[in-house]
Design an enzyme around this catalytic site. Structure first.
Site, PDB file in Angstrom:
ATOM      1  N   LYS A   1      -2.573 -11.352 -17.961  1.00  0.00           N
ATOM      2  CA  LYS A   1      -2.321 -10.146 -17.148  1.00  0.00           C
ATOM      3  C   LYS A   1      -2.198 -10.498 -15.672  1.00  0.00           C
ATOM      4  CE  LYS A   1      -5.824  -7.417 -15.729  1.00  0.00           C
ATOM      5  NZ  LYS A   1      -5.981  -6.879 -14.372  1.00  0.00           N
ATOM      6  N   ASN A   2      -3.209 -11.165 -15.139  1.00  0.00           N
ATOM      7  CA  ASN A   2      -3.215 -11.372 -13.686  1.00  0.00           C
ATOM      8  C   ASN A   2      -2.138 -12.363 -13.240  1.00  0.00           C
ATOM      9  OD1 ASN A   2      -5.146  -9.443 -13.446  1.00  0.00           O
ATOM     10  ND2 ASN A   2      -6.868 -10.860 -13.317  1.00  0.00           N
TER      11      ASN A   2
ATOM     12  N   ARG B   1      -3.239  -2.829  -9.592  1.00  0.00           N
ATOM     13  CA  ARG B   1      -3.605  -3.688  -8.470  1.00  0.00           C
ATOM     14  C   ARG B   1      -2.416  -4.548  -8.048  1.00  0.00           C
ATOM     15  NH1 ARG B   1      -7.096  -2.661  -4.837  1.00  0.00           N
ATOM     16  NH2 ARG B   1      -7.285  -4.435  -3.465  1.00  0.00           N
TER      17      ARG B   1
ATOM     18  N   CYS C   1      -9.081  -1.443 -10.874  1.00  0.00           N
ATOM     19  CA  CYS C   1     -10.417  -0.965 -11.256  1.00  0.00           C
ATOM     20  C   CYS C   1     -11.286  -0.686 -10.035  1.00  0.00           C
ATOM     21  CB  CYS C   1     -11.095  -2.016 -12.144  1.00  0.00           C
ATOM     22  SG  CYS C   1     -10.375  -2.098 -13.785  1.00  0.00           S
TER      23      CYS C   1
ATOM     24  N   ARG D   1     -12.831  -3.492  -2.375  1.00  0.00           N
ATOM     25  CA  ARG D   1     -11.520  -4.147  -2.540  1.00  0.00           C
ATOM     26  C   ARG D   1     -10.675  -4.017  -1.270  1.00  0.00           C
ATOM     27  NH1 ARG D   1      -9.585  -3.995  -8.762  1.00  0.00           N
ATOM     28  NH2 ARG D   1      -8.981  -6.087  -8.174  1.00  0.00           N
TER      29      ARG D   1
ATOM     30  N   ASP E   1      -8.385  -6.626   4.334  1.00  0.00           N
ATOM     31  CA  ASP E   1      -8.383  -7.163   5.710  1.00  0.00           C
ATOM     32  C   ASP E   1      -7.925  -8.627   5.773  1.00  0.00           C
ATOM     33  OD1 ASP E   1     -10.783  -7.529   4.297  1.00  0.00           O
ATOM     34  OD2 ASP E   1     -11.950  -7.839   6.110  1.00  0.00           O
TER      35      ASP E   1
ATOM     36  N   ASP F   1     -14.740 -11.617 -13.945  1.00  0.00           N
ATOM     37  CA  ASP F   1     -14.118 -10.844 -15.031  1.00  0.00           C
ATOM     38  C   ASP F   1     -14.787 -11.087 -16.388  1.00  0.00           C
ATOM     39  OD1 ASP F   1     -12.343  -9.945 -13.149  1.00  0.00           O
ATOM     40  OD2 ASP F   1     -10.691 -11.231 -13.772  1.00  0.00           O
TER      41      ASP F   1
ATOM     42  N   ILE G   1     -19.005 -11.318  -6.406  1.00  0.00           N
ATOM     43  CA  ILE G   1     -17.619 -11.120  -5.944  1.00  0.00           C
ATOM     44  C   ILE G   1     -17.348  -9.648  -5.604  1.00  0.00           C
ATOM     45  CG2 ILE G   1     -15.161 -11.483  -6.497  1.00  0.00           C
ATOM     46  CD1 ILE G   1     -16.709 -14.108  -6.445  1.00  0.00           C
TER      47      ILE G   1
ATOM     48  N   ARG H   1      -5.093  -1.160 -20.244  1.00  0.00           N
ATOM     49  CA  ARG H   1      -4.449  -1.713 -19.056  1.00  0.00           C
ATOM     50  C   ARG H   1      -4.406  -3.236 -19.096  1.00  0.00           C
ATOM     51  NH1 ARG H   1      -7.189  -0.909 -14.095  1.00  0.00           N
ATOM     52  NH2 ARG H   1      -5.807  -2.635 -13.668  1.00  0.00           N
TER      53      ARG H   1
HETATM   54  N1  EPU Z   1     -11.908  -9.029  -0.189  1.00  0.00           N
HETATM   55  C1  EPU Z   1     -12.069  -8.606   1.102  1.00  0.00           C
HETATM   56  N2  EPU Z   1     -10.957  -8.526   1.888  1.00  0.00           N
HETATM   57  C2  EPU Z   1      -9.720  -8.849   1.438  1.00  0.00           C
HETATM   58  C3  EPU Z   1      -9.565  -9.297   0.106  1.00  0.00           C
HETATM   59  C4  EPU Z   1     -10.684  -9.380  -0.694  1.00  0.00           C
HETATM   60  O1  EPU Z   1     -13.168  -8.305   1.559  1.00  0.00           O
HETATM   61  O2  EPU Z   1      -8.759  -8.747   2.199  1.00  0.00           O
HETATM   62  C5  EPU Z   1     -13.082  -9.110  -1.053  1.00  0.00           C
HETATM   63  C6  EPU Z   1     -12.965  -8.062  -2.188  1.00  0.00           C
HETATM   64  O3  EPU Z   1     -13.409  -6.787  -1.759  1.00  0.00           O
HETATM   65  C7  EPU Z   1     -13.848  -8.682  -3.232  1.00  0.00           C
HETATM   66  C8  EPU Z   1     -13.627 -10.192  -3.040  1.00  0.00           C
HETATM   67  O4  EPU Z   1     -13.110 -10.347  -1.719  1.00  0.00           O
HETATM   68  O5  EPU Z   1     -15.177  -8.366  -2.985  1.00  0.00           O
HETATM   69  C9  EPU Z   1     -12.674 -10.826  -4.029  1.00  0.00           C
HETATM   70  O6  EPU Z   1     -11.425 -10.148  -4.024  1.00  0.00           O
HETATM   71  P1  EPU Z   1     -10.065 -10.844  -4.469  1.00  0.00           P
HETATM   72  O7  EPU Z   1      -9.059 -10.532  -3.442  1.00  0.00           O
HETATM   73  O8  EPU Z   1     -10.308 -12.268  -4.818  1.00  0.00           O
HETATM   74  O9  EPU Z   1      -9.740 -10.055  -5.808  1.00  0.00           O
HETATM   75  P2  EPU Z   1      -8.441  -9.241  -6.190  1.00  0.00           P
HETATM   76  O10 EPU Z   1      -7.244 -10.006  -5.798  1.00  0.00           O
HETATM   77  O11 EPU Z   1      -8.593  -7.847  -5.730  1.00  0.00           O
HETATM   78  C10 EPU Z   1      -8.174 -10.394  -8.524  1.00  0.00           C
HETATM   79  C11 EPU Z   1      -8.015  -9.939  -9.940  1.00  0.00           C
HETATM   80  C12 EPU Z   1      -9.323  -9.368 -10.443  1.00  0.00           C
HETATM   81  C13 EPU Z   1     -10.380 -10.455 -10.361  1.00  0.00           C
HETATM   82  C14 EPU Z   1     -10.476 -10.975  -8.922  1.00  0.00           C
HETATM   83  C15 EPU Z   1     -11.443 -12.132  -8.754  1.00  0.00           C
HETATM   84  C16 EPU Z   1      -5.712  -9.317 -10.118  1.00  0.00           C
HETATM   85  C17 EPU Z   1      -4.697  -8.250 -10.201  1.00  0.00           C
HETATM   86  N3  EPU Z   1      -6.972  -8.935  -9.992  1.00  0.00           N
HETATM   87  O12 EPU Z   1      -8.543  -9.243  -7.765  1.00  0.00           O
HETATM   88  O13 EPU Z   1      -9.120  -9.015 -11.802  1.00  0.00           O
HETATM   89  O14 EPU Z   1     -11.623  -9.926 -10.731  1.00  0.00           O
HETATM   90  O15 EPU Z   1      -9.180 -11.404  -8.480  1.00  0.00           O
HETATM   91  O16 EPU Z   1     -11.118 -13.167  -9.590  1.00  0.00           O
HETATM   92  O17 EPU Z   1      -5.383 -10.496 -10.179  1.00  0.00           O
HETATM   93  C18 EPU Z   1      -9.538  -7.799 -13.792  1.00  0.00           C
HETATM   94  O18 EPU Z   1      -8.624  -8.464 -14.314  1.00  0.00           O
HETATM   95  O19 EPU Z   1     -10.313  -7.052 -14.456  1.00  0.00           O
HETATM   96  C19 EPU Z   1      -9.733  -7.903 -12.346  1.00  0.00           C
HETATM   97  C20 EPU Z   1     -10.459  -7.029 -11.665  1.00  0.00           C
END
Ligand code: EPU
Length: 423
Positions: free
Chosen positions: A24-25, A94, A118, A123, A126, A307, A329, A400
């Site tokens: 998925k991701n 997302r 989710c 999330r 910044d 995850d 995380i 999803r």
């Molecule tokens: N964060 C910030 N600022 C930012 C970006 C991230 O503070 O600008 C914080 C987030 O709030 C969070 C942490 O950094 O606390 C990690 O966020 P990250 O950006 O790594 O996660 P993401 O890109 O929002 C993806 C996956 C998630 C998975 C995470 C961590 C996708 C679409 N989503 O999310 O997948 O948990 O990386 O590996 O790739 C899932 O598949 O169920 C899922 C939630």
């Protein structure tokens, strides 16, 4: 109002063989990359999950011609002229976040609606914005939209991420591949789908090096061309099925997986006394008796994935001894623990982050709800382990991100079905 429930008669050890779908991701990361070229991109091995047609509609909304058949998406972005993601679509996935990087990479401007996904914490975006700023873009938050502009295109720069954010790393790769000059993304995320995106972009003529390490170096190129790309197996689906096999004290062979992506989970399962065998693209998980408690702290890859902590928590509910899961995380990814407690788990959560789980002899089926996608997987595993019948609500979360989860589990002997109830 009618709504769907997953119904499970628990207590059957899972046995047999199962195949893993495309990730998925990984799919969400690579699809928007097709906007960076006017040539056709063909992406196959896509999972049949609800997020994928929404990504197709987002690409169409930008003006791309998209067909999606038999797990293959063909994207012709030559006519793309609308650099905005509609609110109703963007708010459902997302992956819509990545249209920021793709629009900036293609034309240096765009407007995207606040992305969905989710509800597992703030999330924030910044790090994405700071990185875009370093590349010369201006970001403005306009109510439910984010405006992106630049003075005639982006310019390479050095970017340090305060945290190895998966989303920010992907967006900055998309934004910088066609920027003028060189970009360095330091403290980058190392997740398998980062490597996948780099590999697809390089296949399109980009010059990215170091994906999979914490420093990604990008040499901007003027033009990208089309590509054919096949999505890697889903790391989290693999891990979920490994846990389900172990938690039901079953014996399951998982085909089409990439064992090295699951090293953190395999290490924990071995520590708990579960048998894990790996060979090429196969993982066999077997558990023939009581298993030990363990302690898990979630970390960026290659650490234990956030995850998979929720699915593992269901298994730990019946481990010998006291386990802890420290979620580092996301700030709000322990809400499923209250649902597990409805089934007889003895657990509590401190500061929304640290779950302490006292193993009990068995769980008992009841009605529970998925609080997010992976929480849904945790409820399914708990239902498979439990005595009696479990009904799981909010199944749309599961749809999803997991393809045919019930069909796959049924093929392994689980008594699982979907029913419609009147709420
Ligand atoms: N964060 C910030 N600022 C930012 C970006 C991230 O503070 O600008 C914080 C987030 O709030 C969070 C942490 O950094 O606390 C990690 O966020 P990250 O950006 O790594 O996660 P993401 O890109 O929002 C993806 C996956 C998630 C998975 C995470 C961590 C996708 C679409 N989503 O999310 O997948 O948990 O990386 O590996 O790739 C899932 O598949 O169920 C899922 C939630």
């Amino acid at each position: 109002m009618p709504s769907e429930r997953i119904r499970i008669q628990g207590g059957v050890p899972l046995k047999g063989e199962v195949h893993i779908c495309g990730g998925k991701n990984a799919a969400l990361a690579v699809l928007p990359a097709a906007l960076l070229t006017d040539d056709v991109c063909v992406i196959d091995n896509l999972p049949s999950i609800d997020d994928i047609p929404i990504m197709a509609d987002l690409l169409r909304a930008a003006g791309a011609k998209v067909s999606l058949r038999n797990r293959v998406m063909t994207i012709d972005a030559s006519g793309v002229d609308h650099f905005e993601t509609p609110k109703d679509l963007a708010g459902r996935v997302r992956g819509s976040t990545y249209f920021m990087g793709a629009f900036l990479g293609r034309v240096g401007h765009g407007r995207v609606a606040i992305p969905g996904g989710c509800q597992i914490g703030a999330r924030k975006l910044d790090f994405h914005f700071k990185g875009f700023g370093a590349l010369g873009a201006t970001v403005t938050e306009e109510g439910d939209f984010i405006g992106l502009s630049s003075n005639g295109g982006l310019i390479g720069n050095e970017i340090y991420l305060d945290f190895p954010s998966v989303g920010a790393t992907i967006n900055l790769m998309l934004a910088s591949v066609k920027a003028k000059g060189n970009t360095i993304i330091a403290n980058a995320a190392k997740e398998p789908h980062i490597v996948e995106l780099a590999s697809m972009l390089n296949g399109m003529g980009a010059h990215l090096r170091g994906a999979g390490t914490d420093t990604i170096r990008v040499r901007g190129v003027e033009k990208l061309h089309g590509c054919s790309y096949s999505i890697i197996p889903d790391q989290i689906e693999t891990g979920t099925l490994m846990i389900a096999a172990a938690a039901t004290r079953g014996d399951v062979i998982i085909h089409g997986a990439i064992p090295v992506h699951l090293e953190a989970l395999s290490a924990k399962l071995l520590e708990m006394g579960v048998h894990v065998y790996e060979q090429d693209d196969m993982i066999r998980v077997a558990c023939d008796g009581p298993y030990r408690a363990c302690h898990v702290t979630t970390q960026p890859y290659p650490g234990f994935p956030t995850d998979l902590q929720q699915p593992l928590s269901a298994m730990l509910a019946c481990a010998m001894g006291t386990s802890t899961i420290n979620e580092t995380i996301f700030e709000d990814r322990q809400r499923h623990i209250a649902e597990l407690c409805k089934m007889g788990a003895v657990a509590n959560v401190e500061n929304k982050a640290l779950a302490t789980i006292q193993g009990v002899d068995h769980l008992t089926g009841t009605t529970v709800f998925a609080t997010d996608l992976r929480a849904g997987a945790a409820m399914v595993i708990a239902g498979l382990m439990a005595q009696g019948e479990t009904l799981i609500g909010n199944v749309h979360y599961i749809d999803r991100g997991y393809e045919s989860l019930e069909t796959k589990l049924r093929s392994l002997g689980a008594r699982i079905s979907r029913i419609t109830v009147d709420e």
